[in-house]
Design an enzyme around this catalytic site. Structure first.
Site, PDB file in Angstrom:
ATOM      1  N   SER A  11       0.872  -1.167   0.000  1.00  0.00           N
ATOM      2  CA  SER A  11       0.000   0.000   0.000  1.00  0.00           C
ATOM      3  C   SER A  11       0.910   1.218   0.000  1.00  0.00           C
ATOM      4  CB  SER A  11      -0.844  -0.045   1.259  1.00  0.00           C
ATOM      5  OG  SER A  11      -1.738   1.007   1.274  1.00  0.00           O
ATOM      6  N   TYR A  59      -5.196  -2.922   9.053  1.00  0.00           N
ATOM      7  CA  TYR A  59      -4.813  -3.007   7.640  1.00  0.00           C
ATOM      8  C   TYR A  59      -3.401  -2.459   7.443  1.00  0.00           C
ATOM      9  CZ  TYR A  59      -4.862  -1.766   2.671  1.00  0.00           C
ATOM     10  OH  TYR A  59      -4.551  -1.634   1.329  1.00  0.00           O
TER      11      TYR A  59
HETATM   12  C1  LIG Z   1      -3.220   2.795   5.808  1.00  0.00           C
HETATM   13  O1  LIG Z   1      -4.601   2.806   5.568  1.00  0.00           O
HETATM   14  C2  LIG Z   1      -5.068   3.859   4.747  1.00  0.00           C
HETATM   15  C3  LIG Z   1      -6.561   3.824   4.680  1.00  0.00           C
HETATM   16  O2  LIG Z   1      -7.036   2.658   4.114  1.00  0.00           O
HETATM   17  C4  LIG Z   1      -4.414   3.758   3.379  1.00  0.00           C
HETATM   18  O3  LIG Z   1      -4.790   4.851   2.581  1.00  0.00           O
HETATM   19  C5  LIG Z   1      -2.912   3.716   3.520  1.00  0.00           C
HETATM   20  O4  LIG Z   1      -2.342   3.473   2.272  1.00  0.00           O
HETATM   21  C6  LIG Z   1      -2.512   2.621   4.476  1.00  0.00           C
HETATM   22  N1  LIG Z   1      -1.074   2.561   4.625  1.00  0.00           N
HETATM   23  C7  LIG Z   1      -0.445   1.392   4.647  1.00  0.00           C
HETATM   24  C8  LIG Z   1       1.022   1.429   4.809  1.00  0.00           C
HETATM   25  O5  LIG Z   1      -1.037   0.350   4.578  1.00  0.00           O
END
Ligand SMILES: *[C@@H]1O[C@H](CO)[C@@H](O)[C@H](O)[C@H]1NC(C)=O
Ligand SMILES: *[C@@H]1O[C@H](CO)[C@@H](O)[C@H](O)[C@H]1NC(C)=O
Length: 332
Positions: A174, A187
């Site tokens: 992410s 998450y």
């Molecule tokens: C943390 O969660 C947020 C909301 O879903 C997201 O936008 C972000 O990318 C996340 N960061 C990681 C490192 O997972």
């Protein structure tokens, strides 16, 4: 004067060198591996969203695709809308038996000297949103089971086949691993874990000629964002929390979450960007180690990662949720 001239010349040389570097890099990034129809790719989480789009795209590019789907419906839907060479398989990445069955099936189909060209660990869940002390260990374990252990188990299971093809593993994390949002901790932990795992794995597998690539998409409005379900769960988790915790936050501030969730509704729907990035990681001769995808990832989250905490905390805490307990303090 002489000095000045020299530095002028040096600046030019540096600029030219940088330009040449980027041109060469760009050219190298365009080179592809070819022979797609003799390459086997496994993608997890193909019921919907990126997984499904990617499986179909790889199928249309001629790859031999294995697509893991969590549900029967996912399997039939995908199979019905793709070519015969795509094999949709029922696969729950949290179930070791399912994984073993998937490996067996893949081994039966691919020629012994072909191996697996790519494993795309795409399956993931968003998990609960809410306050940290409303989450129990069970909440964390459920998210980690898919987003972390799912990735590790799939990798271990398919590594022997990946070694044969000298292939690649593509893990979906992410926007940069360091950013955690206050309402989405389980998450975020799971995606930090994917980052740490992938970095270690890449270094470890380098000498074995298996490469590891990390995709870091920003916020995309996929089926993971089922707004009604997310909101319902926020209320459910809140009501299961200890009485003192509930009292502290106050039920009223849960209504504020409606806004947080609505804000997510503005997330990008340009899914093709993520799919294109996956395709690059799979087809490029010299793929990147990390891919940042989406405007928000580049323009918002990426700078935040390198700024001091007092700035990033300020920017990331612009939300509407205000617990009763903190309001009371202010009013006193
Ligand atoms: C943390 O969660 C947020 C909301 O879903 C997201 O936008 C972000 O990318 C996340 N960061 C990681 C490192 O997972
Ligand atoms: C990895 O690839 C290089 C270059 O193609 C080759 O020389 C080396 O033997 C390979 N190593 C393994 C473990 O296959």
């Amino acid at each position: 004067m002489e000095d000045c001239l020299l530095s002028y010349k040096t600046a030019w040389m540096v600029a030219v060198a940088v330009a040449v570097y980027y041109v060469i890099r760009w050219c190298l990034l365009q080179v592809t591996v070819g022979d797609y129809d003799r390459k086997y790719v496994f993608v997890t989480g193909c019921d919907s969203g990126f997984g499904k789009l990617l499986a179909k795209r790889l199928d249309s590019l001629g790859f031999q695709v294995f697509a893991g789907c969590l549900t029967e419906k996912g399997v039939t839907d995908l199979q019905a809308s793709s070519s015969e060479s795509l094999k949709a398989i029922l696969l729950d990445v949290t179930n070791p038996e399912d994984i073993a069955k998937a490996v067996k099936l893949v081994e039966e189909i691919i020629p012994p000297d072909a191996g697996l060209w790519s494993l795309v660990n795409n399956a993931g869940v968003i998990g609960p949103l809410g306050f940290p002390d409303c989450f129990t260990r069970d909440h964390y374990e459920k998210v980690l089971a898919v987003n972390m252990y799912g990735v590790i188990d799939m990798t271990n299971a398919f590594l022997p086949l990946l070694r044969v093809a000298q292939g690649r593993i593509i893990n979906v994390a992410s926007v940069l691993g360091r950013i955690s949002i206050r309402t989405c901790i389980p998450y975020n932990i799971s995606k930090h874990a994917v980052e740490a795992y992938s970095d270690g794995l890449r270094r470890s597998l380098r000498s074995q000629n298996v490469s590891v690539h990390i995709l870091e998409p920003g916020l995309f409005r996929t089926e993971l964002f089922n707004f009604d379900r997310i909101l319902k769960n926020i209320y459910k988790d809140f009501e299961a929390a200890p009485a003192r915790t509930q009292e502290y936050y106050g039920k009223k501030c849960l209504e504020d979450f409606t806004w947080v969730v609505k804000l997510m509704g503005f997330a990008s729907t340009q899914f093709h960007k993520v799919v294109n990035t996956h395709v690059h990681a799979i087809t490029a001769k010299y793929p990147k180690h990390r891919y940042l995808v989406g405007y928000d990832a580049h323009c918002y989250f990426w700078p935040l990662m390198y700024l001091p905490e007092w700035i990033s905390d300020f920017c990331l805490n612009i939300e509407f949720v205000s617990p009763a307990g903190t309001r009371k303090k202010k009013n006193d």
